[in-house]
Design a protein around this motif. Structure first.
Motif, PDB file in Angstrom:
ATOM      1  N   SER A   1       1.951   9.157  -5.735  1.00 28.70           N
ATOM      2  CA  SER A   1       2.358  10.547  -5.528  1.00 28.70           C
ATOM      3  C   SER A   1       3.524  10.885  -6.447  1.00 28.70           C
ATOM      4  O   SER A   1       3.620  12.006  -6.960  1.00 28.70           O
ATOM      5  CB  SER A   1       2.707  10.791  -4.072  1.00 28.70           C
ATOM      6  OG  SER A   1       3.889  10.144  -3.744  1.00 28.70           O
ATOM      7  N   GLU A   2       4.386   9.879  -6.686  1.00 28.21           N
ATOM      8  CA  GLU A   2       5.483  10.129  -7.623  1.00 28.21           C
ATOM      9  C   GLU A   2       4.942  10.431  -9.009  1.00 28.21           C
ATOM     10  O   GLU A   2       5.414  11.344  -9.692  1.00 28.21           O
ATOM     11  CB  GLU A   2       6.411   8.916  -7.685  1.00 28.21           C
ATOM     12  CG  GLU A   2       7.747   9.164  -7.033  1.00 28.21           C
ATOM     13  CD  GLU A   2       8.600   7.927  -7.037  1.00 28.21           C
ATOM     14  OE1 GLU A   2       8.637   7.237  -8.076  1.00 28.21           O
ATOM     15  OE2 GLU A   2       9.225   7.642  -6.012  1.00 28.21           O
TER      16      GLU A   2
ATOM     17  N   ALA B   1       0.838  -1.203   0.000  1.00 33.91           N
ATOM     18  CA  ALA B   1       0.000   0.000   0.000  1.00 33.91           C
ATOM     19  C   ALA B   1       0.871   1.252   0.000  1.00 33.91           C
ATOM     20  O   ALA B   1       0.629   2.197  -0.765  1.00 33.91           O
ATOM     21  CB  ALA B   1      -0.917  -0.011   1.225  1.00 33.91           C
ATOM     22  N   LEU B   2       1.910   1.219   0.848  1.00 33.92           N
ATOM     23  CA  LEU B   2       2.809   2.365   0.910  1.00 33.92           C
ATOM     24  C   LEU B   2       3.474   2.605  -0.430  1.00 33.92           C
ATOM     25  O   LEU B   2       3.595   3.745  -0.896  1.00 33.92           O
ATOM     26  CB  LEU B   2       3.883   2.132   1.975  1.00 33.92           C
ATOM     27  CG  LEU B   2       3.436   2.325   3.423  1.00 33.92           C
ATOM     28  CD1 LEU B   2       4.549   1.941   4.362  1.00 33.92           C
ATOM     29  CD2 LEU B   2       3.045   3.774   3.647  1.00 33.92           C
ATOM     30  N   ARG B   3       3.897   1.499  -1.053  1.00 37.29           N
ATOM     31  CA  ARG B   3       4.581   1.610  -2.336  1.00 37.29           C
ATOM     32  C   ARG B   3       3.627   2.210  -3.372  1.00 37.29           C
ATOM     33  O   ARG B   3       4.006   3.081  -4.154  1.00 37.29           O
ATOM     34  CB  ARG B   3       5.067   0.230  -2.782  1.00 37.29           C
ATOM     35  CG  ARG B   3       6.176   0.302  -3.813  1.00 37.29           C
ATOM     36  CD  ARG B   3       6.782  -1.058  -4.074  1.00 37.29           C
ATOM     37  NE  ARG B   3       5.787  -2.021  -4.495  1.00 37.29           N
ATOM     38  CZ  ARG B   3       5.592  -3.195  -3.931  1.00 37.29           C
ATOM     39  NH1 ARG B   3       6.343  -3.562  -2.920  1.00 37.29           N
ATOM     40  NH2 ARG B   3       4.663  -4.023  -4.363  1.00 37.29           N
ATOM     41  N   GLU B   4       2.374   1.738  -3.321  1.00 41.94           N
ATOM     42  CA  GLU B   4       1.404   2.279  -4.276  1.00 41.94           C
ATOM     43  C   GLU B   4       1.201   3.769  -4.057  1.00 41.94           C
ATOM     44  O   GLU B   4       1.163   4.549  -5.011  1.00 41.94           O
ATOM     45  CB  GLU B   4       0.077   1.532  -4.136  1.00 41.94           C
ATOM     46  CG  GLU B   4       0.008   0.352  -5.070  1.00 41.94           C
ATOM     47  CD  GLU B   4      -1.267  -0.431  -4.888  1.00 41.94           C
ATOM     48  OE1 GLU B   4      -2.227   0.127  -4.330  1.00 41.94           O
ATOM     49  OE2 GLU B   4      -1.305  -1.591  -5.317  1.00 41.94           O
ATOM     50  N   ASP B   5       1.062   4.114  -2.757  1.00 44.45           N
ATOM     51  CA  ASP B   5       0.901   5.535  -2.433  1.00 44.45           C
ATOM     52  C   ASP B   5       2.060   6.336  -2.993  1.00 44.45           C
ATOM     53  O   ASP B   5       1.878   7.377  -3.625  1.00 44.45           O
ATOM     54  CB  ASP B   5       0.852   5.734  -0.909  1.00 44.45           C
ATOM     55  CG  ASP B   5      -0.514   5.367  -0.368  1.00 44.45           C
ATOM     56  OD1 ASP B   5      -1.392   5.060  -1.196  1.00 44.45           O
ATOM     57  OD2 ASP B   5      -0.686   5.395   0.866  1.00 44.45           O
ATOM     58  N   ARG B   6       3.264   5.796  -2.731  1.00 42.94           N
ATOM     59  CA  ARG B   6       4.458   6.518  -3.147  1.00 42.94           C
ATOM     60  C   ARG B   6       4.501   6.635  -4.665  1.00 42.94           C
ATOM     61  O   ARG B   6       4.767   7.702  -5.213  1.00 42.94           O
ATOM     62  CB  ARG B   6       5.695   5.790  -2.631  1.00 42.94           C
ATOM     63  CG  ARG B   6       6.910   6.676  -2.570  1.00 42.94           C
ATOM     64  CD  ARG B   6       8.075   5.988  -1.896  1.00 42.94           C
ATOM     65  NE  ARG B   6       8.433   4.761  -2.566  1.00 42.94           N
ATOM     66  CZ  ARG B   6       8.489   3.579  -1.988  1.00 42.94           C
ATOM     67  NH1 ARG B   6       8.223   3.467  -0.716  1.00 42.94           N
ATOM     68  NH2 ARG B   6       8.818   2.499  -2.675  1.00 42.94           N
ATOM     69  N   GLU B   7       4.181   5.505  -5.311  1.00 43.41           N
ATOM     70  CA  GLU B   7       4.200   5.539  -6.772  1.00 43.41           C
ATOM     71  C   GLU B   7       3.182   6.530  -7.306  1.00 43.41           C
ATOM     72  O   GLU B   7       3.451   7.269  -8.253  1.00 43.41           O
ATOM     73  CB  GLU B   7       3.927   4.143  -7.327  1.00 43.41           C
ATOM     74  CG  GLU B   7       5.170   3.273  -7.323  1.00 43.41           C
ATOM     75  CD  GLU B   7       4.855   1.837  -7.644  1.00 43.41           C
ATOM     76  OE1 GLU B   7       3.679   1.545  -7.952  1.00 43.41           O
ATOM     77  OE2 GLU B   7       5.772   1.011  -7.579  1.00 43.41           O
TER      78      GLU B   7
ATOM     79  N   MET C   1       3.765  14.089 -13.092  1.00 46.37           N
ATOM     80  CA  MET C   1       2.816  14.701 -14.014  1.00 46.37           C
ATOM     81  C   MET C   1       2.894  16.216 -13.905  1.00 46.37           C
ATOM     82  O   MET C   1       2.933  16.935 -14.913  1.00 46.37           O
ATOM     83  CB  MET C   1       1.405  14.227 -13.674  1.00 46.37           C
ATOM     84  CG  MET C   1       0.477  14.123 -14.846  1.00 46.37           C
ATOM     85  SD  MET C   1      -0.906  13.075 -14.419  1.00 46.37           S
ATOM     86  CE  MET C   1      -1.741  14.076 -13.200  1.00 46.37           C
ATOM     87  N   ILE C   2       2.941  16.662 -12.638  1.00 44.20           N
ATOM     88  CA  ILE C   2       3.056  18.119 -12.435  1.00 44.20           C
ATOM     89  C   ILE C   2       4.322  18.630 -13.098  1.00 44.20           C
ATOM     90  O   ILE C   2       4.337  19.613 -13.829  1.00 44.20           O
ATOM     91  CB  ILE C   2       3.064  18.442 -10.931  1.00 44.20           C
ATOM     92  CG1 ILE C   2       1.688  18.142 -10.333  1.00 44.20           C
ATOM     93  CG2 ILE C   2       3.477  19.877 -10.681  1.00 44.20           C
ATOM     94  CD1 ILE C   2       1.658  18.162  -8.837  1.00 44.20           C
TER      95      ILE C   2
END
Lengths: 148, 523
Positions: B236-237, B228-234, B242-243
């Protein structure tokens, strides 16, 4: 004559009684007798035993031995001689009779007949109460004596 | 899996192997021991045998009866353990019997001799009985017995080993193997759990399985959390990426040597791909911007020392720049070495500001400078004024303009003012300036004059030009101009004073009859 001897023997018995602790007053000890004509004078207890129980076939004098049991005195005799009961003696003989080589003593019913038989039979040996022993026989061993 | 590495095979093999070794030792030792005991026992039995016939033998010896003695001896050799038996009366052989199985010596070391006592006098020895034990036979029997017992023991050992192996297999090794196999194929990520082997639910193996399950559950949770953390990080990355990728602002990271480490597409769009190609790989920021390296270093030092973003406008220059470009760059320190920055195109704003600024200095009607613009320009040109490059301020005031306004209207007046100002400009050099100070009042600044006469010459031309007829539509209007001239030969002069002097001279020209010029003469 006979009475005289009897008196003598009684006296002797009394005298003997005085020296013996094992015999009660009034007992008549058994004596082993041979023919008065025999050259035998005296026998040891073991000699008597060996002859009566068939070990020795001859008397110490060299004659062939013919032992005889007295029906009336037999039990007392063997008890005093070897400390065995009549049953034990019978069992002993039963073993030997089987082989046939050794025969048990002649069986004679009364002491008088014993005396007669001893007188008439060369090499005969038997036992009678001391009182029954007369001139026809010679006392060669007195039972109970050896105990002293 | 190799056989030797299977716990089941290894445990079973070891149980059987150890049992075989121990069993063999026990069997061999017990066989030896038993053989000895058995031999002794058989020999002892011979003593008992003699005791059984002793009385009869005594009688036979006592009575010297060979027949009876022979019976006894014959009876004795019926026993297989007896090789020969002899009965002596005294020292004379009464009877002897031999089973004929071996030609034994008349007396050997083994011979068992028992003295015979008189049946009527236990103290009198009357002979003896001798027995020759059948040693070989006894040994054979003892050996057979020992072998039998040994075989029974061996069978027992095999049976016990089998039972132990079976019990160990059932209650230990098979459950462990089951657990190991289950663990090997366990799907930890899907939260699969081990099942304790049947019959082992409550023992140590069951506990092991429960502990493993707890561990697996914890690992599963940890994996899930990490995923889950990895997904979150990915995510947000991806968002930041994108930004970064889609921002309209140029974003970049630059290292201590001014090389760009990363930059976004907007940065390329901002500066142009040609610049990037020319700035090398990785591109250097000073080359990209076309500015001196020390300018950039100065900005970076400021950002570092103040630990805050510092920005500066850079004028993009370079031979390939199609149009004038301005870029605002803000640098932020990232620790000691690298910095990140944003770059924005401010060309439009710059242009707008410039436009606003220029409009503020212009007269909206005529397009020439206004008083403010005049003041700024005059101050500038006065700074470089000297004897050879004199500066002249001319005050131009129209005569008769009020009458035009009154008779032809403001619109015609305005048009006239435009015409006049154009006429003034057309007479002047590029280094000279015209300004409308207000109403019908104009000022002219002349620069780089070698002598005051040059100024008066131009003043005369201006007077002539203004006096010419001005056609407005189908009407022809006429005005004239009175001009006052003040000349400065030094940078120390102030524009306002010069303007005052020119104004004074202009009034003298008006008093002298209009449509003329006067040079200011210091009193």
């Amino acid at each position: 004559m006979r009475r005289h001897h009897t008196a003598l023997l009684a006296l002797a018995a009394l005298l003997l009684m005085g020296t013996s602790h094992t015999r009660r007053v009034g007992d008549d000890p058994l004596v082993v007798v041979v023919s008065a004509a025999s050259s035998l004078r005296e026998m040891s207890q073991s000699q008597v035993t060996n002859i009566f129980l068939g070990r020795y076939k001859r008397l110490p004098s060299g004659e062939r031995a013919f032992p005889a049991d007295s029906a009336t005195e037999k039990a007392r005799f063997y008890r005093e001689l070897v400390g065995k009961t009549p049953g034990e003696i019978s069992a002993y003989w039963a073993r030997l009779i089987y082989s046939g080589r050794t025969v048990p003593p002649e069986q004679i019913s009364s002491p008088d007949q014993v005396i007669e038989w001893v007188e008439q039979t060369p090499g005969a040996i038997a036992y009678v109460p001391l009182a029954a022993a007369d001139h026809r026989v010679r006392v060669v061993f007195e039972l109970g004596k050896a105990d002293d | 899996m190799r056989l030797g590495r299977s716990i089941v095979a290894r445990a079973t093999l070891r149980i059987f192997g150890l049992s075989a070794v121990v069993g063999l030792l026990v069997v061999l030792a017990s066989a030896r021991l038993l053989e000895g005991y058995e031999q002794e026992r058989l020999v002892d039995n011979l003593g008992d045998l003699i005791s059984a016939v002793e009385r009869t033998a005594s009688v036979a010896a006592f009575a010297n009866d060979p027949q009876l003695a022979s019976e006894v001896a014959t009876g004795l050799i019926q026993n297989t353990a007896v090789l020969s038996a002899r009965i002596y009366s005294g020292n004379a052989l009464l009877a002897g019997s031999d089973n004929g199985r071996s030609a034994a010596p008349s007396a050997s070391l083994d011979t068992i001799t028992r003295p015979l006592h008189s049946p009527f006098d236990a103290t009198e020895t009357i002979g003896r009985i001798e027995i020759e034990p059948a040693r070989a036979r006894i040994r054979d029997e003892a050996s057979r017995y020992a072998t039998l017992v040994g075989m029974l023991l061996a069978m027992l050992v095999v049976l016990v080993a089998g039972v132990v192996a079976w019990v160990v297999y059932r209650s230990i090794t098979r459950p462990i193997k089951t657990v190991a196999d289950g663990l090997h194929t366990l799907d930890v990520q899907n939260g699969q759990q081990l099942r304790p082997p049947a019959g082992s639910e409550d023992d140590e193996i069951g506990r092991l399985v429960r502990n493993v399950n707890a561990l697996v559950a914890r690992i599963g949770e940890a994996l899930e959390t990490e995923r889950a953390l990895r997904e979150d990080r990915e995510q947000s990355e991806r968002r930041f990426r994108m930004i970064f990728e889609n921002a309209e602002t140029g974003i970049f990271v630059v290292d201590g040597d001014r090389y760009l480490q990363s930059w976004n597409p907007a940065m390329v769009r901002l500066l142009g791909s040609e610049r990037f190609q020319q700035a090398g790989m990785p591109p250097r920021l000073d080359l990209l911007l076309g500015v001196p390296a020390q300018d950039l270093e100065h900005l970076a030092d400021q950002a570092r020392s103040q630990n805050a973003g510092r920005g500066e406008d850079f004028h993009l220059s370079g031979p390939d720049a199609p149009t004038e470009r301005w870029v605002h760059v803000v640098l932020n320190a990232l620790g000691d070495g690298p910095m990140y920055g944003v770059a924005n195109d401010i060309t439009e704003r710059r242009r707008a500001i410039a436009t606003v600024l220029s409009l503020a200095e212009r007269d909206p009607l005529t397009g020439v400078f206004n008083r403010r613009g005049m003041q700024r320009l005059a101050s500038r040109v006065l700074q470089s004024a000297d004897e050879r490059r004199r500066v002249a301020v001319l005050m131009v005031d129209l005569d008769g303009f009020k009458a035009v306004n009154d008779s032809h209207g403001h619109e015609a007046g305005d048009k006239l003012l435009v015409q006049i100002s154009q006429r003034l400009e057309s007479l002047l050099r590029k280094s000279d300036y015209v300004a409308r100070l207000g109403g019908d009042e104009f000022a002219v600044i002349l620069t780089g004059l070698a002598a005051p006469e040059a100024a008066t010459r131009i003043a005369a031309k201006l007077v002539d030009a203004c006096a010419e007829a001005v056609p407005i539509g189908d009407v022809v209007l006429r005005v004239s101009a009175s001009v006052g001239v003040a000349v400065s030969a030094t940078a120390d002069d102030v524009f306002e004073i010069l303007l005052g002097q020119a104004d004074q001279a202009m009034y003298e020209a008006k008093r002298g009859g209009k449509s003329a010029y006067r040079l200011y003469q210091a009193a």
